[in-house]
Motif scaffolding. Structure first.
Motif, PDB file in Angstrom:
ATOM      1  N   GLY A 244     -22.562  65.672  -5.215  1.00  0.00           N
ATOM      2  CA  GLY A 244     -22.217  64.464  -5.952  1.00  0.00           C
ATOM      3  C   GLY A 244     -22.410  64.701  -7.439  1.00  0.00           C
ATOM      4  N   ILE A 245     -22.436  63.613  -8.205  1.00  0.00           N
ATOM      5  CA  ILE A 245     -22.675  63.726  -9.648  1.00  0.00           C
ATOM      6  C   ILE A 245     -23.527  62.533 -10.059  1.00  0.00           C
ATOM      7  N   ASP A 246     -24.487  62.773 -10.909  1.00  0.00           N
ATOM      8  CA  ASP A 246     -25.507  61.755 -11.169  1.00  0.00           C
ATOM      9  C   ASP A 246     -25.029  60.551 -11.970  1.00  0.00           C
ATOM     10  N   ILE A 247     -23.817  60.557 -12.481  1.00  0.00           N
ATOM     11  CA  ILE A 247     -23.336  59.403 -13.254  1.00  0.00           C
ATOM     12  C   ILE A 247     -22.302  58.568 -12.500  1.00  0.00           C
ATOM     13  N   VAL A 248     -22.029  58.941 -11.240  1.00  0.00           N
ATOM     14  CA  VAL A 248     -21.083  58.181 -10.410  1.00  0.00           C
ATOM     15  C   VAL A 248     -21.796  57.775  -9.126  1.00  0.00           C
ATOM     16  N   ASP A 249     -21.646  56.514  -8.735  1.00  0.00           N
ATOM     17  CA  ASP A 249     -22.286  55.998  -7.529  1.00  0.00           C
ATOM     18  C   ASP A 249     -21.804  56.762  -6.287  1.00  0.00           C
ATOM     19  N   ASP A 250     -22.729  57.311  -5.526  1.00  0.00           N
ATOM     20  CA  ASP A 250     -22.387  58.070  -4.323  1.00  0.00           C
ATOM     21  C   ASP A 250     -21.534  57.265  -3.340  1.00  0.00           C
ATOM     22  N   LYS A 251     -21.706  55.948  -3.322  1.00  0.00           N
ATOM     23  CA  LYS A 251     -21.005  55.101  -2.350  1.00  0.00           C
ATOM     24  C   LYS A 251     -19.492  55.067  -2.589  1.00  0.00           C
ATOM     25  N   THR A 252     -19.045  55.493  -3.766  1.00  0.00           N
ATOM     26  CA  THR A 252     -17.617  55.446  -4.099  1.00  0.00           C
ATOM     27  C   THR A 252     -16.897  56.752  -3.738  1.00  0.00           C
ATOM     28  N   SER A 253     -17.611  57.700  -3.147  1.00  0.00           N
ATOM     29  CA  SER A 253     -17.059  59.036  -2.911  1.00  0.00           C
ATOM     30  C   SER A 253     -15.731  59.034  -2.168  1.00  0.00           C
ATOM     31  N   ASP A 254     -15.576  58.157  -1.169  1.00  0.00           N
ATOM     32  CA  ASP A 254     -14.364  58.148  -0.354  1.00  0.00           C
ATOM     33  C   ASP A 254     -13.428  56.980  -0.677  1.00  0.00           C
ATOM     34  N   ASN A 255     -13.650  56.333  -1.810  1.00  0.00           N
ATOM     35  CA  ASN A 255     -12.806  55.216  -2.237  1.00  0.00           C
ATOM     36  C   ASN A 255     -11.705  55.758  -3.150  1.00  0.00           C
ATOM     37  N   LEU A 256     -10.497  55.918  -2.611  1.00  0.00           N
ATOM     38  CA  LEU A 256      -9.414  56.568  -3.340  1.00  0.00           C
ATOM     39  C   LEU A 256      -9.061  55.855  -4.635  1.00  0.00           C
ATOM     40  N   SER A 257      -8.899  54.546  -4.591  1.00  0.00           N
ATOM     41  CA  SER A 257      -8.507  53.813  -5.801  1.00  0.00           C
ATOM     42  C   SER A 257      -9.586  53.920  -6.876  1.00  0.00           C
ATOM     43  N   TYR A 258     -10.835  53.876  -6.463  1.00  0.00           N
ATOM     44  CA  TYR A 258     -11.932  54.012  -7.426  1.00  0.00           C
ATOM     45  C   TYR A 258     -11.912  55.400  -8.049  1.00  0.00           C
ATOM     46  N   GLN A 259     -11.688  56.412  -7.222  1.00  0.00           N
ATOM     47  CA  GLN A 259     -11.674  57.787  -7.714  1.00  0.00           C
ATOM     48  C   GLN A 259     -10.560  58.006  -8.739  1.00  0.00           C
ATOM     49  N   LEU A 260      -9.385  57.472  -8.472  1.00  0.00           N
ATOM     50  CA  LEU A 260      -8.272  57.627  -9.412  1.00  0.00           C
ATOM     51  C   LEU A 260      -8.550  56.924 -10.736  1.00  0.00           C
ATOM     52  N   GLY A 261      -9.399  55.888 -10.682  1.00  0.00           N
ATOM     53  CA  GLY A 261      -9.706  55.136 -11.904  1.00  0.00           C
ATOM     54  C   GLY A 261     -10.901  55.634 -12.671  1.00  0.00           C
ATOM     55  N   ILE A 262     -11.627  56.620 -12.131  1.00  0.00           N
ATOM     56  CA  ILE A 262     -12.838  57.117 -12.783  1.00  0.00           C
ATOM     57  C   ILE A 262     -12.613  57.538 -14.241  1.00  0.00           C
ATOM     58  N   PRO A 263     -11.538  58.269 -14.564  1.00  0.00           N
ATOM     59  CA  PRO A 263     -11.362  58.712 -15.962  1.00  0.00           C
ATOM     60  C   PRO A 263     -11.246  57.560 -16.957  1.00  0.00           C
ATOM     61  N   PHE A 264     -10.858  56.383 -16.473  1.00  0.00           N
ATOM     62  CA  PHE A 264     -10.619  55.239 -17.352  1.00  0.00           C
ATOM     63  C   PHE A 264     -11.693  54.159 -17.208  1.00  0.00           C
ATOM     64  N   ASN A 265     -12.710  54.450 -16.417  1.00  0.00           N
ATOM     65  CA  ASN A 265     -13.783  53.493 -16.136  1.00  0.00           C
ATOM     66  C   ASN A 265     -14.894  53.667 -17.183  1.00  0.00           C
ATOM     67  N   ARG A 266     -14.942  52.756 -18.147  1.00  0.00           N
ATOM     68  CA  ARG A 266     -15.881  52.905 -19.244  1.00  0.00           C
ATOM     69  C   ARG A 266     -17.317  52.549 -18.853  1.00  0.00           C
ATOM     70  N   SER A 267     -17.512  52.041 -17.657  1.00  0.00           N
ATOM     71  CA  SER A 267     -18.880  51.782 -17.196  1.00  0.00           C
ATOM     72  C   SER A 267     -19.575  53.089 -16.799  1.00  0.00           C
ATOM     73  N   ILE A 268     -18.780  54.157 -16.643  1.00  0.00           N
ATOM     74  CA  ILE A 268     -19.336  55.469 -16.330  1.00  0.00           C
ATOM     75  C   ILE A 268     -19.588  56.195 -17.645  1.00  0.00           C
ATOM     76  N   LYS A 269     -20.847  56.437 -17.928  1.00  0.00           N
ATOM     77  CA  LYS A 269     -21.250  57.053 -19.195  1.00  0.00           C
ATOM     78  C   LYS A 269     -21.355  58.566 -19.024  1.00  0.00           C
ATOM     79  N   THR A 270     -20.503  59.303 -19.730  1.00  0.00           N
ATOM     80  CA  THR A 270     -20.479  60.757 -19.615  1.00  0.00           C
ATOM     81  C   THR A 270     -21.511  61.388 -20.545  1.00  0.00           C
ATOM     82  N   LYS A 271     -21.746  62.677 -20.328  1.00  0.00           N
ATOM     83  CA  LYS A 271     -22.829  63.383 -21.015  1.00  0.00           C
ATOM     84  C   LYS A 271     -22.493  63.738 -22.455  1.00  0.00           C
ATOM     85  N   ASN A 272     -21.175  63.716 -22.827  1.00  0.00           N
ATOM     86  CA  ASN A 272     -20.828  64.145 -24.190  1.00  0.00           C
ATOM     87  C   ASN A 272     -19.760  63.258 -24.793  1.00  0.00           C
TER      88      ASN A 272
END
Length: 272
Positions: A244-272
């Motif tokens: 997994g990855i520590d900045i994304v909720d593990d529960k969303t791993s198999d949620n296709l629509s959520y996964q496709l939206g990850i790059p545009f989801n500003r609630s996910i704070k990236t490391k850089n």
């Protein structure tokens, strides 16, 4: 050698699909008998998400094929490329072409996907898988795939390689993609010995650890020499790995629509 390369140059699309299915199916089956980690998960539900992403990538690949064909037509009618500067045996040219493709279209672009903020947000989709198995090799955001293929064409232009070299590389790359992600247990000594030359299942699993510093190691796809040369190689005990990855909720791993939206989801704070 010419007949061998000609086979890949004229390989119809359906045979490539069969190759993908056979390799993925082989490691899918082996996971059931020689699992590295005994997952408690719905294997089919997990696969649906990753296979759906593969389907999107394959559709893009059809369109990208037009650009690829244009690049090779241009190469054939121009003096561009390092391979055109020297007269070498075909088998040496093939090895050099594969090494450069592996360096630029795999290691280098993979490094950038981790280090460039907007690219890392795309690549999070691959790393958010909490049950890494053979199907994880197919798990890429469509834009992530476009970036990778663009770098492959850059390598093609730099080398001025014929299309047969590129297609042979693609076939090899498919095998290594599923081999390195497969949840299979090789004897530890064999895996470690092989890791001196090629990327092995254990070696790549450290890259899928959920946090730094291991997340930013073992970028290679086929050859492990690039990680060793550039100081990004790591090898430890696989028992320490958590997927997994520590900045994304593990529960969303198999949620296709959520996964496709990850790059545009500003609630996910990236490391850089």
């Amino acid at each position: 050698m010419e007949a061998f390369l000609s086979f890949f140059e004229h390989m119809p699309a359906w045979q490539k699909v069969v190759w993908i299915s056979l390799v993925l199916g082989l490691f899918w089956i082996l996971e059931g008998y020689y699992a590295l980690i005994k997952f408690k998960y719905n294997k089919w539900k997990h696969a649906r998400t990753n296979i759906a992403l593969l389907g999107l990538v394959m559709l893009i690949n059809l369109a990208f094929g037009i650009l690829t064909a244009g690049v090779f037509m241009w190469i054939n009618n121009s003096p561009v490329g390092l391979l055109k500067l020297f007269e070498l045996p075909v088998w040496i040219e093939l090895i050099l072409a594969i090494m450069v493709l592996d360096l630029i279209a795999q290691y280098f672009v993979h490094y950038l996907l981790h280090k460039v903020k907007w690219m890392w947000r795309l690549h999070l989709v691959h790393h958010s898988d909490t049950h890494v198995d053979a199907t994880t090799g197919t798990r890429h955001h469509p834009i992530d795939f476009i970036i990778r293929e663009s770098f492959a064409l850059i390598a093609v232009i730099i080398m001025g390689m014929p299309v047969a070299f590129y297609l042979f590389y693609r076939i090899l790359s498919i095998f290594f993609t599923y081999f390195t992600h497969a949840n299979i247990r090789l004897p530890k000594k064999i895996d470690k010995i092989l890791s001196y030359v090629i990327v092995t299942p254990n070696m790549h699993k450290f890259h899928h650890h959920y946090q730094l510093p291991w997340t930013d190691t073992n970028y290679g796809n086929m050859l492990s020499i690039w990680d060793r040369i550039f100081g990004t190689f790591v090898y430890d005990r696989t028992e320490k790995i958590r997927y997994g990855i520590d900045i994304v909720d593990d529960k969303t791993s198999d949620n296709l629509s959520y996964q496709l939206g990850i790059p545009f989801n500003r609630s996910i704070k990236t490391k850089n």
